[in-house]
Design an enzyme around this catalytic site. Structure first.
Site, mmCIF file in Angstrom:
data_model
loop_
_atom_site.group_PDB
_atom_site.id
_atom_site.type_symbol
_atom_site.label_atom_id
_atom_site.label_comp_id
_atom_site.label_asym_id
_atom_site.label_seq_id
_atom_site.Cartn_x
_atom_site.Cartn_y
_atom_site.Cartn_z
ATOM 1 N NE ARG A 1 21.072 40.821 74.980
ATOM 2 C CZ ARG A 1 21.856 41.710 74.833
ATOM 3 N NH1 ARG A 1 21.511 43.008 75.104
ATOM 4 N NH2 ARG A 1 23.232 41.678 74.622
ATOM 5 N NE ARG B 1 14.103 49.976 82.191
ATOM 6 C CZ ARG B 1 14.269 48.929 81.329
ATOM 7 N NH1 ARG B 1 13.291 48.422 80.695
ATOM 8 N NH2 ARG B 1 15.596 48.675 81.010
ATOM 9 C CB SER C 1 18.302 43.591 79.685
ATOM 10 O OG SER C 1 18.093 44.540 78.517
ATOM 11 C CG ASP D 1 25.196 44.297 77.525
ATOM 12 O OD1 ASP D 1 25.888 45.455 77.264
ATOM 13 O OD2 ASP D 1 24.032 44.461 77.685
ATOM 14 N NE ARG E 1 0.536 52.780 67.854
ATOM 15 C CZ ARG E 1 1.341 53.653 66.799
ATOM 16 N NH1 ARG E 1 2.465 53.346 66.660
ATOM 17 N NH2 ARG E 1 0.610 54.592 66.212
ATOM 18 N N GLY F 1 10.552 45.806 78.475
ATOM 19 C CA GLY F 1 10.607 46.747 77.387
ATOM 20 C C GLY F 1 9.899 45.648 76.341
ATOM 21 N NE ARG G 1 12.716 40.655 79.239
ATOM 22 C CZ ARG G 1 13.720 41.528 79.060
ATOM 23 N NH1 ARG G 1 13.685 42.585 79.346
ATOM 24 N NH2 ARG G 1 14.593 41.302 78.203
#
Length: 238
Positions: A217, A88, A91, A204, A44, A21, A25
């Site tokens: 993360r 994908r 997290s 989490d 973007r 996402g 990363r």
């Protein structure tokens, strides 16, 4: 050739694209794991790179947060750039006592409270599921590096901050964790006759209250990244 959200040219993306996402990363994966990564998109700030991993061409590009953002980028990759496989790598929050922080789970299916699939005007409820070839390949890749990866349902929610406080109730039906993109990706893949899989690291735990700091993360889910990269290598001939 480009799209409203992607400045890459045809051929810039590999057959398999890993999609975290977070754009940072994506940058971390490209700079850490890929040989000679080239930035092919930064519209973007959604960074997309293509390089090689174990002599196989692999791309990594961010999806942003939520089903709408994932749907935009996955649709363009499948329909405009001849991408066959999207994995994908994100997290998720555990809602099962079976899981602990940093565990990697594979989404065999993705429940959702989104009405994203309504656009397909089907005479019932569509069940978003992973491509089985991708799934079994990822499970095999995980075992080869010594990881027994739980496989099951995730819940893709439109609400990170759920006003009704009922997110954990998915766990009563055996759902392992909650995230925000997998169901949309699986719908888009099905609509285009392509392959998709969601792998998630547990960041989490909604039952225990444990959580990882933001920098973890972003940068430290290396086990999940290695599983995805090894899967990409195996998928090159499938």
């Amino acid at each position: 050739m480009s799209t409203p959200h992607n400045s890459a040219k045809m051929g810039d993306f590999a057959r398999t694209v890993l999609m975290p996402g977070d754009p940072l990363r994506a940058q971390f994966i490209a700079e850490t794991f890929l040989t000679d990564p080239v930035l092919v998109n930064n519209v973007r700030g959604i960074q997309g790179y293509t390089g090689t991993y174990r002599d196989v061409r692999v791309s990594v590009m961010a999806s942003g947060m939520g089903i709408p953002s994932m749907a935009i980028y996955s649709t363009e990759l499948y329909s405009q750039y001849a991408v066959e496989n999207i994995i994908r790598i994100g997290s998720a929050g555990a809602i099962s006592e079976r899981l602990k922080l940093r565990d990697v789970v594979a989404a065999q299916g993705a429940c959702t409270n989104s009405d994203f699939a309504a656009q397909y005007r089907l005479p019932g409820t569509f069940a978003p599921i992973a491509d089985f070839t991708l799934l079994e390949t990822a499970v095999a890749a995980a075992r080869e590096i010594g990881v027994e990866m739980p496989v099951g349902n995730l819940a893709s929610t439109d609400n990170f901050y759920a006003a009704d406080g009922r997110t954990k109730e998915w766990g009563r039906m055996g759902v392992l964790a909650v995230e925000m993109e997998a169901a949309g990706l699986y719908c888009v893949a099905a609509a285009h006759g392509k392959r998709a899989l969601a792998l998630c690291s547990i960041s989490d735990h909604l039952i225990t209250g444990e959580e990882l700091p933001p920098e973890d993360r972003q940068l430290t889910f290396t086990t999940m990244m290695k599983i995805a990269l090894e899967t990409a290598v195996k998928m090159e001939t499938k």
